[in-house]
Design a protein around this motif. Sequence first.
Motif, PDB file in Angstrom:
ATOM      1  N   LEU B 129     -27.245  67.581  -5.664  1.00 38.42           N
ATOM      2  CA  LEU B 129     -27.073  68.157  -6.783  1.00 38.42           C
ATOM      3  C   LEU B 129     -28.700  68.824  -7.674  1.00 38.42           C
ATOM      4  O   LEU B 129     -28.281  68.818  -9.072  1.00 38.42           O
ATOM      5  CB  LEU B 129     -27.428  65.833  -7.278  1.00 38.42           C
ATOM      6  N   GLY B 130     -29.231  68.005  -6.619  1.00 37.87           N
ATOM      7  CA  GLY B 130     -30.945  67.731  -7.608  1.00 37.87           C
ATOM      8  C   GLY B 130     -31.245  66.801  -8.190  1.00 37.87           C
ATOM      9  O   GLY B 130     -30.292  65.547  -7.801  1.00 37.87           O
ATOM     10  N   SER B 131     -32.540  66.583  -8.457  1.00 43.31           N
ATOM     11  CA  SER B 131     -32.423  64.638  -9.726  1.00 43.31           C
ATOM     12  C   SER B 131     -32.520  64.219  -9.881  1.00 43.31           C
ATOM     13  O   SER B 131     -32.460  63.450 -10.654  1.00 43.31           O
ATOM     14  CB  SER B 131     -34.348  65.105  -9.298  1.00 43.31           C
ATOM     15  N   ARG B 132     -32.041  64.961 -10.662  1.00 36.36           N
ATOM     16  CA  ARG B 132     -30.496  64.777 -12.258  1.00 36.36           C
ATOM     17  C   ARG B 132     -31.710  63.889 -12.693  1.00 36.36           C
ATOM     18  O   ARG B 132     -32.899  64.317 -13.155  1.00 36.36           O
ATOM     19  CB  ARG B 132     -29.202  64.124 -11.967  1.00 36.36           C
ATOM     20  N   GLY B 133     -30.947  62.666 -13.845  1.00 35.18           N
ATOM     21  CA  GLY B 133     -32.052  61.559 -14.300  1.00 35.18           C
ATOM     22  C   GLY B 133     -33.044  60.684 -13.495  1.00 35.18           C
ATOM     23  O   GLY B 133     -33.001  59.563 -14.098  1.00 35.18           O
TER      24      GLY B 133
END
Lengths: 296, 268
Positions: B129-133
């Motif tokens: 996803l990516g690091s998101r929050g």
Amino acid sequence: MGATPRDKRMSIDEVVAELRDGMTIGIGGWGPRRKPMALVRAILRSDLRDLTIVSWGGADVGLLVRAGKVRRLVYAFVSLDSIPLEPSFQRARQLGTIPEVVELDEGMFQTGLRAAAQRLPFLPMRAGLGSDVLVNNPELRTVTSPYDEGFGHEELVAVPALRLDVALVHLNRADRHGNAAYLGPDPYFDDLFALAADRTFLSVEQIVDTAGLTVDSPVQRLLLSRMHVDGVVETPHGAHFTTCTPDYERDERFQRAYAAAAGGSDEEWAAFEQRFLAGDETDYQAAVRAFHEEQS
Amino acid sequence: MTQPDTPTADRSPARAEVCAAAIADAFAEDGEIFASPMGLLPTLGVRLARLTSNPDLVISDGESLFLAGTPPLFAKADVVEGWIPFRRVFDVVANGPRHVMMGATQIDREGNQNISAIGPFDRPTRQLLGSRGAPGNTVNNRTSYWVPRHSPRVFVEHVDVVSGVGPRRAREAGTAASRFHDVHRIVTDLAVLDLGGPDGTVRLRSVHPGVAVEDVVAATGFALAVPDEVPTTREPSAEELVLIREVLDPKGLRFKEVPLPSPTRESR
């Protein structure tokens, strides 16, 4: 009497004609929600290259990286929500075809846009401390508080301003001058993108008279003022296949077809591109209608 | 697609139901804060907590509305009690009254979590996803993790990308990172864990009914801190089973995430 603000109505192609190679472009919306997809599709058709894209990413990022338009990508996530991993983005990362990536925490992103919006070089924040966001982006620096509130002089992330040459956003309604309203449950950050950008181009489902903006909608939904908008394009279904609540929801069936093609063979992707992305926006919308007739 | 048969209330709890109760317990003592579950079982567990141990929890529709009621999974309509667009989520994160339960593709011995990418960051073998929050969540508010398949692929010696920050990394980053750092629980399909091991490492808190401590150790790719006595995760009460089976998840969606044993292998 009779003096009125400028008429900023433009065509999609006129918006793209204002863009240049190497520009930093912020794309509004959030993931697969209310993305200015008609404007993204127009960039795909153009010769533009070496773009820096700043986006809480969805298929906007996927399509642009797949087309090789992106030199530098600033993102916190790229997702289609109902399909968690964006296949085009995933493929580009795994093939190493995005020359430069800046992966931030999603809140840092807002802070970076806020800094740009306030013409500040940075804003302090906790997010990022201890994580590989700081390791993988060695240009990110910390800043030490001059104040001690009883916890020492706290060392925080100095989130740099995310300055944009251009912001592209899609809303539900606008007048010809650039005052614009969102009608769904979430404004996302489209106002912040506009404030962080030198120029903002807005696409909308419908251009209405200024009085029409507040006829059936509370004034709090007026997210953008014309002083922050440079051009307005009427693009019905211009957020397709992302959400544009309440005008329409996400086109899940089409998104599945997109994801299958993007995650499939080169031939499958070429067929998708040929069918949906080879022509102009009118051709795209007609091809989508045909797709649904076929599926029903 | 065939739906698995939902066990009736007189049958013993399924593993998914034990997990739901364990997740609910992670939120039981939180008081009046925003419970942010990511994914299906965490949502089920949070709503179970709200109907039992912690009615003060603030819950959302996962989009932009705070819900006054406690609707079943994927129910569309409920009374709205507030507005929580993404911009306000970031305000609540920075302000603190929130407990998020995220997923994790990898978790390491020191409690670091990865949802970003597998392999080298410059050219991942698998982009996620990516690091998101995750970086902001872990240094600002209480954070827990849900792992539906406890395996050495998830529980690794070192995560490839640190998205969620573990205690040692937070401590080394200074007071600003450690002041509000609070990784609370890791609930899996086998066990409940926390970061109470030596030097803030992953520790076994309880094993689910039918799971041996050795099973958890074998499914964990690093040296797990195991206390001398490991209790069994509590079984959901009769009331909780009714809430799970008849109110919150009558369609049995929980079994897609934590499947029932296949009939041929069932020992009953």
